[in-house]
Write a protein that holds these residues in place. Structure first.
Motif, PDB file in Angstrom:
ATOM      1  N   HIS B  47     -51.570  40.744  44.540  1.00 29.31           N
ATOM      2  CA  HIS B  47     -51.489  39.299  44.359  1.00 29.31           C
ATOM      3  C   HIS B  47     -52.882  38.756  44.058  1.00 29.31           C
ATOM      4  N   VAL B  48     -52.940  37.768  43.154  1.00 29.50           N
ATOM      5  CA  VAL B  48     -54.197  37.092  42.839  1.00 29.50           C
ATOM      6  C   VAL B  48     -54.009  35.585  43.046  1.00 29.50           C
ATOM      7  N   GLY B  49     -54.828  35.026  43.910  1.00 32.68           N
ATOM      8  CA  GLY B  49     -54.877  33.579  44.058  1.00 32.68           C
ATOM      9  C   GLY B  49     -56.220  33.092  43.556  1.00 32.68           C
ATOM     10  N   ALA B  50     -56.219  32.339  42.469  1.00 32.10           N
ATOM     11  CA  ALA B  50     -57.486  31.952  41.829  1.00 32.10           C
ATOM     12  C   ALA B  50     -57.462  30.471  41.455  1.00 32.10           C
ATOM     13  N   THR B  51     -58.530  29.778  41.792  1.00 31.06           N
ATOM     14  CA  THR B  51     -58.661  28.369  41.435  1.00 31.06           C
ATOM     15  C   THR B  51     -60.060  28.153  40.880  1.00 31.06           C
ATOM     16  N   ALA B  52     -60.144  27.588  39.695  1.00 31.40           N
ATOM     17  CA  ALA B  52     -61.448  27.379  39.056  1.00 31.40           C
ATOM     18  C   ALA B  52     -61.582  25.922  38.626  1.00 31.40           C
ATOM     19  N   LEU B  53     -62.755  25.386  38.875  1.00 34.93           N
ATOM     20  CA  LEU B  53     -63.054  23.998  38.511  1.00 34.93           C
ATOM     21  C   LEU B  53     -64.088  23.984  37.398  1.00 34.93           C
ATOM     22  N   ASP B  54     -63.840  23.200  36.363  1.00 31.71           N
ATOM     23  CA  ASP B  54     -64.823  22.986  35.291  1.00 31.71           C
ATOM     24  C   ASP B  54     -65.241  21.529  35.292  1.00 31.71           C
ATOM     25  N   LEU B  55     -66.536  21.315  35.220  1.00 33.89           N
ATOM     26  CA  LEU B  55     -67.062  19.951  35.195  1.00 33.89           C
ATOM     27  C   LEU B  55     -67.847  19.713  33.908  1.00 33.89           C
ATOM     28  N   THR B  56     -67.695  18.533  33.341  1.00 31.50           N
ATOM     29  CA  THR B  56     -68.558  18.088  32.245  1.00 31.50           C
ATOM     30  C   THR B  56     -69.215  16.793  32.690  1.00 31.50           C
ATOM     31  N   LEU B  57     -70.532  16.845  32.805  1.00 29.07           N
ATOM     32  CA  LEU B  57     -71.291  15.668  33.223  1.00 29.07           C
ATOM     33  C   LEU B  57     -71.942  15.038  31.994  1.00 29.07           C
ATOM     34  N   ILE B  58     -71.715  13.751  31.855  1.00 29.42           N
ATOM     35  CA  ILE B  58     -72.169  13.014  30.667  1.00 29.42           C
ATOM     36  C   ILE B  58     -73.026  11.830  31.101  1.00 29.42           C
ATOM     37  N   GLU B  59     -74.096  11.617  30.392  1.00 29.99           N
ATOM     38  CA  GLU B  59     -74.893  10.402  30.597  1.00 29.99           C
ATOM     39  C   GLU B  59     -75.387   9.958  29.231  1.00 29.99           C
ATOM     40  N   GLY B  60     -74.967   8.797  28.811  1.00 28.65           N
ATOM     41  CA  GLY B  60     -75.312   8.352  27.462  1.00 28.65           C
ATOM     42  C   GLY B  60     -74.693   9.293  26.451  1.00 28.65           C
ATOM     43  N   VAL B  61     -75.546   9.923  25.613  1.00 24.13           N
ATOM     44  CA  VAL B  61     -75.031  10.881  24.636  1.00 24.13           C
ATOM     45  C   VAL B  61     -75.520  12.298  24.954  1.00 24.13           C
ATOM     46  N   ARG B  62     -75.773  12.538  26.215  1.00 26.03           N
ATOM     47  CA  ARG B  62     -76.117  13.897  26.641  1.00 26.03           C
ATOM     48  C   ARG B  62     -75.000  14.436  27.514  1.00 26.03           C
ATOM     49  N   GLN B  63     -74.807  15.751  27.464  1.00 23.12           N
ATOM     50  CA  GLN B  63     -73.768  16.354  28.301  1.00 23.12           C
ATOM     51  C   GLN B  63     -74.158  17.778  28.690  1.00 23.12           C
ATOM     52  N   VAL B  64     -73.667  18.212  29.841  1.00 20.75           N
ATOM     53  CA  VAL B  64     -73.758  19.620  30.253  1.00 20.75           C
ATOM     54  C   VAL B  64     -72.425  20.010  30.881  1.00 20.75           C
ATOM     55  N   GLU B  65     -72.132  21.305  30.804  1.00 19.55           N
ATOM     56  CA  GLU B  65     -70.867  21.811  31.331  1.00 19.55           C
ATOM     57  C   GLU B  65     -71.140  22.871  32.388  1.00 19.55           C
ATOM     58  N   GLY B  66     -70.198  23.008  33.299  1.00 18.68           N
ATOM     59  CA  GLY B  66     -70.325  24.043  34.322  1.00 18.68           C
ATOM     60  C   GLY B  66     -68.990  24.334  34.958  1.00 18.68           C
ATOM     61  N   GLY B  67     -68.950  25.436  35.705  1.00 18.85           N
ATOM     62  CA  GLY B  67     -67.704  25.794  36.365  1.00 18.85           C
ATOM     63  C   GLY B  67     -67.971  26.588  37.620  1.00 18.85           C
ATOM     64  N   CYS B  68     -67.016  26.563  38.542  1.00 20.66           N
ATOM     65  CA  CYS B  68     -67.118  27.384  39.747  1.00 20.66           C
ATOM     66  C   CYS B  68     -65.713  27.686  40.269  1.00 20.66           C
ATOM     67  N   ASP B  69     -65.600  28.778  41.011  1.00 21.14           N
ATOM     68  CA  ASP B  69     -64.347  29.080  41.691  1.00 21.14           C
ATOM     69  C   ASP B  69     -64.221  28.193  42.919  1.00 21.14           C
ATOM     70  N   LEU B  70     -62.988  27.828  43.241  1.00 22.79           N
ATOM     71  CA  LEU B  70     -62.722  27.058  44.455  1.00 22.79           C
ATOM     72  C   LEU B  70     -61.939  27.918  45.440  1.00 22.79           C
ATOM     73  N   SER B  71     -62.011  27.524  46.717  1.00 26.06           N
ATOM     74  CA  SER B  71     -61.398  28.343  47.764  1.00 26.06           C
ATOM     75  C   SER B  71     -60.010  27.865  48.171  1.00 26.06           C
ATOM     76  N   GLY B  72     -59.760  26.563  47.993  1.00 25.83           N
ATOM     77  CA  GLY B  72     -58.527  25.984  48.513  1.00 25.83           C
ATOM     78  C   GLY B  72     -58.746  25.211  49.797  1.00 25.83           C
ATOM     79  N   ASP B  73     -59.877  25.428  50.447  1.00 23.03           N
ATOM     80  CA  ASP B  73     -60.219  24.663  51.647  1.00 23.03           C
ATOM     81  C   ASP B  73     -60.962  23.396  51.211  1.00 23.03           C
ATOM     82  N   PRO B  74     -60.465  22.203  51.548  1.00 28.25           N
ATOM     83  CA  PRO B  74     -61.050  20.960  51.018  1.00 28.25           C
ATOM     84  C   PRO B  74     -62.538  20.803  51.331  1.00 28.25           C
TER      85      PRO B  74
END
Lengths: 480, 439
Positions: B47-74
């Motif tokens: 069994h595989v339980g997998a949760t991944a979060l991707d974020l895009t942070l924007i300010e004006g006309v600049r942006q960066v992207e990133g991601g991380c695995d999540l655990s399920g614990d808030p």
């Protein structure tokens, strides 16, 4: 890595009751920077972390994988694994007792001269901008980019038999591409390390000549627009290491994977023309063909101290003087097949179980230079940099295409040819090997997208090879 | 992770934003059972339980992207996501303006949760192994829930979840003599599985005949929908995306330039409204019901993702540059008449390991695999030893296209490289007057 040891301690404090268990923890960091047509693409930082618990219990084997690294999360993964072990005990392909147990204790860390963090992001982007600008040399260059990717993989394997293997693998992958177009003809050239991956730090930027390579890449893309098609006939073939990598990978590496020979991959990646009875006597290639599984080569993509089941890494001959010696099979496959193998059981990450994979599969050098190989050719073609790969499911009938070709006449390199391709059959192609470059022509390279397995897994694979000469090969060019 | 937990996490991150920062959060969640089979026994199960979060942070006309695995614990997940956000903010200060930054500025919402009737995976595997008794079965079972979510500080709230199974397998007679099948969907019915296995037994009976070895030359052929799917997979690789077209890298370059075309009966569409994938892009744009890619055998349009849309001034109509819900229009040939129409030639069940041999001329190479037969006078007479083809789609879907079948098959992707795929294709079979075999 410290965090992984903490998680391992958590697991150890409540380790499940069973015959044998392993905990495989993986934490990865990825960073990708790219400049395309002078514009900085959105940079991307990724962190991956998770665990796989494998249990041997009550006559079965099961796994549970989770990104929840708390004690409760690991416990839940172990319970899932135990549930699947019950199913395996009832319906399994083999006895759980043959599952390999490891007590290996070893540590590995990629030696790095310049860590990724020593160069600020602005300076990294400046390097990419400079390389990018150097690609834009003509209006017929219609797309171009330069990139720098970093990957760090920290792995910790602990076992109920006291095994503990930690490995931290670092990679920096630079690369360039230029696309040239005129009318209905488009040609693409890669360079700057894009097909020459190794372990290492930022020193890789200088090693692959990222900046210096840009003009060559762009000029060759343009030159290919006007080059004639590669001729279609049978002639001698000189393959540079940039293409030898794929030739070795597809028609030696994959056919020798023991899980394919055992039939595990028949529904997806395929089987093999190699059968168990061939080992020790089958003539795979000419006397010049010597191929090793070698995790000990410094800085190659899969160099390390153990595989993902804890088998200690060791160099082994797969093919010696053209005779097939041993398959690429980890401990479990060896037990199933009754054949000796190699420490090559690997998983793509924490969420996939280990299976037989190529590690570093290297074609050992012979004698002489590239020029010496070319000098032996009366009528032939040299091919550089793979662009198309296809081979049948038993890894026998292949067809490969390259980015660039050069005619060889009377021992000398002549003009460029475009869309060069060749095809053949593994079982006979390697017997036409008639020249292997010496140690000075050997290049350490690799493949970063080797796909296999159900569920699917993509892994890095190392290949070191000199250029090679093959006689009487079917070659062809483009067109309908 | 469910929708409520994801939106709560996104709200927490949005509350952390500074000044004019904008944040897009995308979630991928998977809870999957995987059972690998060989020789009709369990090779590897888990069994595989997998949760991944991707974020895009924007300010004006600049942006960066990133991601991380999540655990399920808030609590833990808030900590991981905040760490990622901090790293992105630190980087954002060092990246230049991005002229191709593109995101939806209009808040929108959607909620899709597909119904399913799935068995316990272990019970389904037991049924499969019992039903395939004495067959050499090899393949993969994958089942469980997959979900994708989007939330933004602008107000986007989207959730798309489905529970499904995908059984992809083949049965071997010997060496490369094998037949392949697939059974996937949302309602598990053992009777359907047994029917498919019975069809495979019949196929293996034909496979037991001595194999025909063909010489490299051009052969009349019928390509079943699975084989057509491999060719469509090639076109998905640069054939339809706007960037490949504008930079002259598409294998349909000659079609786009009006120099070549497919047969006028060929129509290819991205059918978002039929697919299993979410109807929103990671940047918050809704996708239209359908996108015409080829109409009347001629180039009709491209898939446009957010970034390429901004670069080339086209409206966004897709989440990525490759189709995920491709459809090839049906024809008029009844499937029951295929063998008679073929008369003498190749019946190709599957193709495999395709690649471009010359993308400038839309030329593809690949191998026959699984259930490929030699047909004479409308009757299957023998299996065929695997052969390599190398031919242009301008021929196979153009001047050598004879018929497309009236019936189409829905093929759900069994790919699991980056989690379980939601890709699908709806395809007819194709009868051609010739395909070039080369080795």
């Amino acid at each position: 890595m410290d965090h992984l040891f903490d998680v391992a301690d958590l697991f150890l404090s409540t380790a499940p009751a069973c015959d044998y268990w392993t905990l495989r923890l993986v934490a990865e960091e990825h960073d990708h920077l790219e400049v395309r047509q002078g514009v900085v693409e959105p940079s991307r930082l990724t962190s991956i972390a998770g665990a796989m618990v494998t249990l041997v219990k009550d006559g079965g084997i099961g796994y549970g994988a989770t990104s929840d690294l708390s004690a409760a999360g690991l416990r839940a993964a172990a319970e899932r694994a135990a549930g699947w072990a019950q199913v395996h005990a009832r319906l399994g392909l083999f006895e759980a007792g043959i599952y390999p147990r490891s007590s290996t204790r070893a540590d590995y860390r990629t030696p790095i001269e310049e860590p990724w963090s020593t160069l600020p992001i602005g300076e990294k982007l400046d390097i990419l901008q400079t390389a990018n600008d150097a690609l834009a040399i003509d209006e017929r260059i219609v797309d171009w980019s330069a990139w720098l990717a970093r990957r760090r993989v920290a792995q910790l394997l602990i076992t109920s038999d006291g095994g503990r293997v930690s490995q931290v693998l670092d990679y920096v992958h630079p690369g360039l591409v230029a696309v040239a177009n005129e009318g209905s003809q488009t040609q693409r050239r890669h360079g700057g390390g894009s097909d020459g991956s190794q372990q290492g730090g930022l020193e890789r930027i200088v090693a692959v000549r990222l900046l210096e390579d840009a003009p060559r890449v762009a000029e060759e893309a343009l030159a290919l627009l006007d080059a004639p098609e590669c001729p279609q006939d049978t002639r001698d073939l000189v393959l540079l290491p940039s293409q030898m990598v794929l030739q070795i990978h597809e028609s030696i590496g994959h056919p020798l994977e023991l899980d394919r020979i055992l039939g595990d991959e028949r529904n997806y990646a395929g089987t093999s023309f190699v059968t168990p009875g061939m080992f020790g006597r089958y003539r795979y290639g000419s006397e010049l063909l010597n191929v090793t599984f070698d995790p000990t080569v410094p800085m190659e993509l899969v160099s390390g101290v153990a595989d993902d089941e804890g088998a200690p890494a060791a160099r082994e001959y797969l093919i010696r003087r053209g005779i097939l010696e041993r398959p690429l099979g980890g401990s479990l496959s060896q037990a199933r097949a009754g054949l000796p193998g190699t420490a090559n059981t690997r998983a793509s990450s924490w969420d996939r179980p280990p299976i037989d994979r190529m590690g570093n599969i290297n074609l050992e050098p012979g004698e002489g230079s590239l020029a010496d190989l070319i000098a032996q050719v009366e009528r032939g073609v040299l091919m550089d940099t793979n662009r198309s790969w296809s081979i049948d499911d038993s890894r026998n009938k292949f067809q490969f295409g390259c980015e660039l070709g050069r005619l060889i006449e009377d021992g000398e390199l002549k003009g460029l040819v475009r869309n060069p391709g060749y095809r053949g059959i593994s079982a006979s192609f390697w017997r036409s090997l008639d020249g292997v470059g010496g140690p000075e022509s050997l290049e350490i390279r690799g493949v970063c997208n080797c796909g296999k397995g159900e569920p699917n897994q993509s892994v890095y694979v190392g290949h070191a090879t000199p250029p090679c000469l093959f006689r009487d090969v079917a070659v062809f060019g483009g067109g309908e | 992770m469910n929708a409520d937990a994801f939106f709560a996490l996104a709200d927490h991150l949005n509350a952390e934003l500074h000044g004019a920062e904008i944040l897009f959060s995308n979630l991928s969640n998977e809870s999957s059972d995987f059972v690998r089979l060989n020789r009709n026994r369990v090779r590897q199960a888990g069994h595989v339980g997998a949760t991944a979060l991707d974020l895009t942070l924007i300010e004006g006309v600049r942006q960066v992207e990133g991601g991380c695995d999540l655990s399920g614990d808030p609590t833990e997940d808030r900590s991981r996501a905040r760490r990622l956000l901090a790293r992105l903010r630190e980087r954002l200060a060092h990246v230049p303006d991005d002229p191709y930054l593109s995101y939806s500025t209009e808040a929108s919402e959607s909620d899709h949760c597909g119904d399913a009737r799935l068995p316990v995976a272990a019970e389904a595997i037991g049924e499969l192994i019992a039903s395939a008794d004495e067959m050499d079965l090899v393949g993969i079972w994958a089942s469980g829930e997959i979900a994708e979510g989007l939330a933004s500080s602008i107000g986007h709230r989207h959730w798309h979840a489905s529970t499904s199974f995908n059984l992809d397998w083949s049965c071997y007679l010997e060496a490369d003599k094998a037949v392949k099948s697939a059974y996937s969907g949302f309602d598990w019915d053992p009777a359907i599985l047994r029917g498919k296995l019975e069809t495979m037994r019949e196929g293996l009976h034909i496979m037991s005949r001595p194999a025909r070895i063909l010489e490299p030359e051009r052969y009349r052929a019928y390509l079943a929908p699975s084989a057509v799917g491999e060719l469509m997979g090639m076109l998905a690789w640069g054939g339809f995306d706007l960037k490949s077209h504008r930079t002259h890298q598409t294998p349909l370059l000659k079609m786009a330039r009006g120099e070549r075309s497919f047969d006028p009966r060929v129509g290819i569409h991205e059918e978002h409204d039929r697919g299993l994938a979410p109807r929103f892009t990671p940047e918050g744009f809704p996708t239209p019901p359908r996108v015409a890619l080829v109409e009347g055998g001629r180039f009709a349009g491209c898939l446009v993702d957010a970034r390429s849309g901004k670069e080339y001034g086209e409206p966004v109509n897709a989440a990525s540059d490759a189709p995920g819900s491709l459809g090839l229009d049906a024809g008029t040939l009844d499937v029951s008449e295929v063998l008679g129409q073929l008369d003498t030639g190749l019946w190709i069940g599957n193709l495999w390991y395709c690649n471009w041999s010359d993308p400038n001329d839309c030329r593809v190479t690949g191998m026959t695999r699984f259930g490929t037969y030699w047909v004479e006078a409308g009757e299957i007479v023998a299996p065929v030893k695997v052969m390599r083809f190398d031919d242009s789609l301008y021929h196979l879907l153009g001047d050598r296209l004879e018929e497309l079948t009236r019936e189409r098959e829905l093929l759900l992707s069994a790919e699991t490289y980056d989690g379980r795929s939601t890709d699908s294709a709806l395809l007819p079979g194709v009868l051609v007057s010739g395909i070039d075999l080369t080795l």
